[in-house]
Each structure stands twice: as C-alpha cells, then as structure tokens.
Design a protein around this motif. Structure first.
Motif, PDB file in Angstrom:
ATOM      1  N   SER A   1       0.826  -1.244  -0.005  1.00  0.00           N
ATOM      2  CA  SER A   1      -0.030   0.050   0.015  1.00  0.00           C
ATOM      3  C   SER A   1       1.064   1.082  -0.257  1.00  0.00           C
ATOM      4  O   SER A   1       0.433   2.244  -0.778  1.00  0.00           O
ATOM      5  CB  SER A   1      -0.936   0.106   1.462  1.00  0.00           C
ATOM      6  N   SER A   2       1.984   1.226   0.828  1.00  0.00           N
ATOM      7  CA  SER A   2       2.857   2.471   0.786  1.00  0.00           C
ATOM      8  C   SER A   2       3.588   2.533  -0.464  1.00  0.00           C
ATOM      9  O   SER A   2       3.552   3.675  -0.903  1.00  0.00           O
ATOM     10  CB  SER A   2       3.848   2.132   1.846  1.00  0.00           C
ATOM     11  N   LEU A   3       4.038   1.452  -1.017  1.00  0.00           N
ATOM     12  CA  LEU A   3       4.595   1.732  -2.182  1.00  0.00           C
ATOM     13  C   LEU A   3       3.830   1.908  -3.534  1.00  0.00           C
ATOM     14  O   LEU A   3       4.089   2.888  -4.351  1.00  0.00           O
ATOM     15  CB  LEU A   3       5.239   0.393  -2.672  1.00  0.00           C
ATOM     16  N   LEU A   4       2.338   1.688  -3.322  1.00  0.00           N
ATOM     17  CA  LEU A   4       1.565   2.190  -4.400  1.00  0.00           C
ATOM     18  C   LEU A   4       1.019   3.518  -4.302  1.00  0.00           C
ATOM     19  O   LEU A   4       1.197   4.323  -5.319  1.00  0.00           O
ATOM     20  CB  LEU A   4       0.315   1.074  -4.295  1.00  0.00           C
ATOM     21  N   LEU A   5       1.224   3.896  -3.046  1.00  0.00           N
ATOM     22  CA  LEU A   5       0.830   5.629  -2.664  1.00  0.00           C
ATOM     23  C   LEU A   5       1.999   6.249  -3.066  1.00  0.00           C
ATOM     24  O   LEU A   5       1.946   7.437  -3.916  1.00  0.00           O
ATOM     25  CB  LEU A   5       0.773   5.748  -1.242  1.00  0.00           C
ATOM     26  N   ALA A   6       3.303   5.770  -3.182  1.00  0.00           N
ATOM     27  CA  ALA A   6       4.441   6.469  -3.528  1.00  0.00           C
ATOM     28  C   ALA A   6       4.581   6.398  -5.112  1.00  0.00           C
ATOM     29  O   ALA A   6       4.860   7.490  -5.726  1.00  0.00           O
ATOM     30  CB  ALA A   6       5.911   5.704  -2.851  1.00  0.00           C
ATOM     31  N   GLY A   7       3.990   5.367  -5.754  1.00  0.00           N
ATOM     32  CA  GLY A   7       4.079   5.312  -7.095  1.00  0.00           C
ATOM     33  C   GLY A   7       3.096   6.522  -7.662  1.00  0.00           C
ATOM     34  O   GLY A   7       3.222   6.978  -8.546  1.00  0.00           O
ATOM     35  N   LEU A   8       1.647   6.437  -7.060  1.00  0.00           N
ATOM     36  CA  LEU A   8       0.922   7.521  -7.385  1.00  0.00           C
ATOM     37  C   LEU A   8       1.211   8.855  -7.427  1.00  0.00           C
ATOM     38  O   LEU A   8       1.186   9.562  -8.178  1.00  0.00           O
ATOM     39  CB  LEU A   8      -0.437   7.170  -6.685  1.00  0.00           C
ATOM     40  N   LEU A   9       1.862   9.061  -6.088  1.00  0.00           N
ATOM     41  CA  LEU A   9       2.651  10.514  -5.965  1.00  0.00           C
ATOM     42  C   LEU A   9       3.642  10.884  -7.130  1.00  0.00           C
ATOM     43  O   LEU A   9       3.772  11.941  -7.660  1.00  0.00           O
ATOM     44  CB  LEU A   9       2.996  10.689  -4.599  1.00  0.00           C
ATOM     45  N   ALA A  10       4.398   9.960  -7.256  1.00  0.00           N
ATOM     46  CA  ALA A  10       5.667  10.176  -8.298  1.00  0.00           C
ATOM     47  C   ALA A  10       4.860  10.327  -9.686  1.00  0.00           C
ATOM     48  O   ALA A  10       5.335  11.087 -10.303  1.00  0.00           O
ATOM     49  CB  ALA A  10       6.513   8.817  -8.090  1.00  0.00           C
ATOM     50  N   THR A  11       4.029   9.389  -9.977  1.00  0.00           N
ATOM     51  CA  THR A  11       3.271   9.512 -11.507  1.00  0.00           C
ATOM     52  C   THR A  11       2.955  11.096 -11.531  1.00  0.00           C
ATOM     53  O   THR A  11       3.116  11.761 -12.407  1.00  0.00           O
ATOM     54  CB  THR A  11       2.499   8.390 -11.686  1.00  0.00           C
ATOM     55  N   ALA A  12       2.176  11.370 -10.354  1.00  0.00           N
ATOM     56  CA  ALA A  12       1.444  12.666 -10.519  1.00  0.00           C
ATOM     57  C   ALA A  12       2.520  13.856 -10.659  1.00  0.00           C
ATOM     58  O   ALA A  12       2.422  15.005 -11.366  1.00  0.00           O
ATOM     59  CB  ALA A  12       0.536  13.092  -9.161  1.00  0.00           C
ATOM     60  N   GLY A  13       3.648  13.671  -9.700  1.00  0.00           N
ATOM     61  CA  GLY A  13       4.635  14.704  -9.736  1.00  0.00           C
ATOM     62  C   GLY A  13       5.336  14.847 -11.078  1.00  0.00           C
ATOM     63  O   GLY A  13       5.579  15.943 -11.552  1.00  0.00           O
ATOM     64  N   VAL A  14       5.583  13.703 -11.575  1.00  0.00           N
ATOM     65  CA  VAL A  14       6.275  13.861 -13.195  1.00  0.00           C
ATOM     66  C   VAL A  14       5.344  14.343 -13.842  1.00  0.00           C
ATOM     67  O   VAL A  14       5.689  15.056 -14.917  1.00  0.00           O
ATOM     68  CB  VAL A  14       6.636  12.365 -13.381  1.00  0.00           C
ATOM     69  N   ALA A  15       3.782  14.112 -14.137  1.00  0.00           N
ATOM     70  CA  ALA A  15       3.015  14.606 -14.819  1.00  0.00           C
ATOM     71  C   ALA A  15       2.926  16.230 -14.706  1.00  0.00           C
ATOM     72  O   ALA A  15       2.885  16.716 -15.861  1.00  0.00           O
ATOM     73  CB  ALA A  15       1.656  14.286 -14.385  1.00  0.00           C
ATOM     74  N   HIS A  16       3.187  16.618 -13.635  1.00  0.00           N
ATOM     75  CA  HIS A  16       3.231  18.103 -13.376  1.00  0.00           C
ATOM     76  C   HIS A  16       4.128  18.802 -14.371  1.00  0.00           C
ATOM     77  O   HIS A  16       4.303  19.901 -14.643  1.00  0.00           O
ATOM     78  CB  HIS A  16       3.406  18.646 -12.086  1.00  0.00           C
ATOM     79  N   PHE A  17       5.448  18.230 -14.497  1.00  0.00           N
ATOM     80  CA  PHE A  17       6.471  18.693 -15.680  1.00  0.00           C
ATOM     81  C   PHE A  17       6.345  18.145 -16.951  1.00  0.00           C
ATOM     82  O   PHE A  17       6.471  18.819 -17.681  1.00  0.00           O
ATOM     83  CB  PHE A  17       7.662  18.111 -14.880  1.00  0.00           C
ATOM     84  N   ALA A  18       5.855  17.043 -17.083  1.00  0.00           N
ATOM     85  CA  ALA A  18       5.540  16.386 -18.400  1.00  0.00           C
ATOM     86  C   ALA A  18       4.523  17.239 -19.141  1.00  0.00           C
ATOM     87  O   ALA A  18       4.556  17.669 -20.559  1.00  0.00           O
ATOM     88  CB  ALA A  18       5.254  14.859 -18.418  1.00  0.00           C
ATOM     89  N   ALA A  19       3.484  17.530 -18.622  1.00  0.00           N
ATOM     90  CA  ALA A  19       2.068  18.099 -19.090  1.00  0.00           C
ATOM     91  C   ALA A  19       1.671  19.393 -18.042  1.00  0.00           C
ATOM     92  O   ALA A  19       0.505  19.326 -17.532  1.00  0.00           O
ATOM     93  CB  ALA A  19       1.039  17.404 -19.405  1.00  0.00           C
ATOM     94  N   PRO A  20       2.531  20.314 -18.035  1.00  0.00           N
ATOM     95  CA  PRO A  20       1.987  21.215 -17.025  1.00  0.00           C
ATOM     96  C   PRO A  20       1.008  22.316 -17.411  1.00  0.00           C
ATOM     97  O   PRO A  20       0.144  22.647 -16.311  1.00  0.00           O
ATOM     98  CB  PRO A  20       3.221  22.234 -16.932  1.00  0.00           C
ATOM     99  N   ARG A  21       0.680  22.193 -18.666  1.00  0.00           N
ATOM    100  CA  ARG A  21      -0.414  23.164 -18.894  1.00  0.00           C
ATOM    101  C   ARG A  21      -1.949  22.756 -18.134  1.00  0.00           C
ATOM    102  O   ARG A  21      -2.508  23.656 -17.890  1.00  0.00           O
ATOM    103  CB  ARG A  21      -0.621  23.254 -20.312  1.00  0.00           C
ATOM    104  N   GLN A  22      -2.013  21.458 -18.207  1.00  0.00           N
ATOM    105  CA  GLN A  22      -3.379  21.030 -17.711  1.00  0.00           C
ATOM    106  C   GLN A  22      -3.394  21.470 -16.206  1.00  0.00           C
ATOM    107  O   GLN A  22      -4.535  21.492 -15.542  1.00  0.00           O
ATOM    108  CB  GLN A  22      -3.594  19.528 -18.031  1.00  0.00           C
TER     109      GLN A  22
END
Length: 126
Positions: free
Chosen positions: A7-28
């Motif tokens: 559960s901890s690693l899944l939450l970390a993965g969700l956060l990391a994916t969202a964090g990267v998305a902020h840089f990959a597609a910042p406009r949205q």
C-alpha cells in the motif's frame, strides 16, 4: 512483501506519477491553480510537482514513511481547492469532462484516508 508495504509503495507510485506529470504536461495543471494564489500558475504547478515527488520519496522509505504519509494526507486536503476550481471551470464542458471534474471531488476523501492508513501502518516502524 506485506500488505502495508504494498500500500505504501502504491501510494508512493501514485505520487511520483502525478509529480512527473506536473512537469511533462504542466498546462493541464496550470488551469487548476486558483486565481487567488499569488504569482504565476506555472510556478504553483511546478511547486506541487516537486512536493509530490518529495512526498513519494518519503512514503517509499520506511524511515520517513509515517511523517511523509501524514504530510501527503495534508497535501491532498490542500489541493482540494484546485479540484473545486476545475469542476467550476468545466461546468459547461461536455458531459464526459464534467463527470471527470466532478469525480475528482469525492476522490480526495479516499486519498486522504489512504495516506492516513499508510501513516498508521508505519507507526512503530519509523
């Protein structure tokens, strides 16, 4: 691997994916920044991406998991106004987009509870 660890690693993965998305597609993400915040939306987009990446790292590491998971719960509460703004801004969009925007609102509750659960599972292990 225990259920708590997964559960901890899944939450970390969700956060990391969202964090990267902020840089990959910042406009949205820029479009969700409440106008009441000072400065440019892109600054807030990048800052929240950095915060999500830092939280991901903290949740992934057993030593910092409890504190990072509690901070994650607070972060999820803190970004709720952005989801409200999105729902308001998209109220005249096609039904499918309105549904996505509205679905994000109640989704914050299980995210907060998940982060708190990870923190509770980390008690005594930090």
């Amino acid at each position: 691997m225990s259920r708590s660890e997964r559960s901890s690693l899944l939450l970390a993965g969700l956060l990391a994916t969202a964090g990267v998305a902020h840089f990959a597609a910042p406009r949205q993400f820029d479009a969700t920044i409440p106008r009441a915040l000072p400065g440019k939306p892109r600054t807030w987009t990048y800052a929240s991406g950095v915060a999500e990446l830092a939280l991901a790292a903290g949740v992934a590491l057993p030593r910092t998991r409890r504190a990072a998971a509690l901070a994650t719960a607070a972060f999820f509460v803190g970004v709720f106004p952005a989801n409200v703004k999105l729902a308001v801004d998209w109220r005249h969009r096609p039904a499918s987009l309105r549904t996505v925007a509205l679905a994000r609102l109640p989704l914050q509750v299980p995210l907060v509870l998940w982060a708190r659960g990870v923190a509770k599972g980390a008690e005594g292990r930090s």
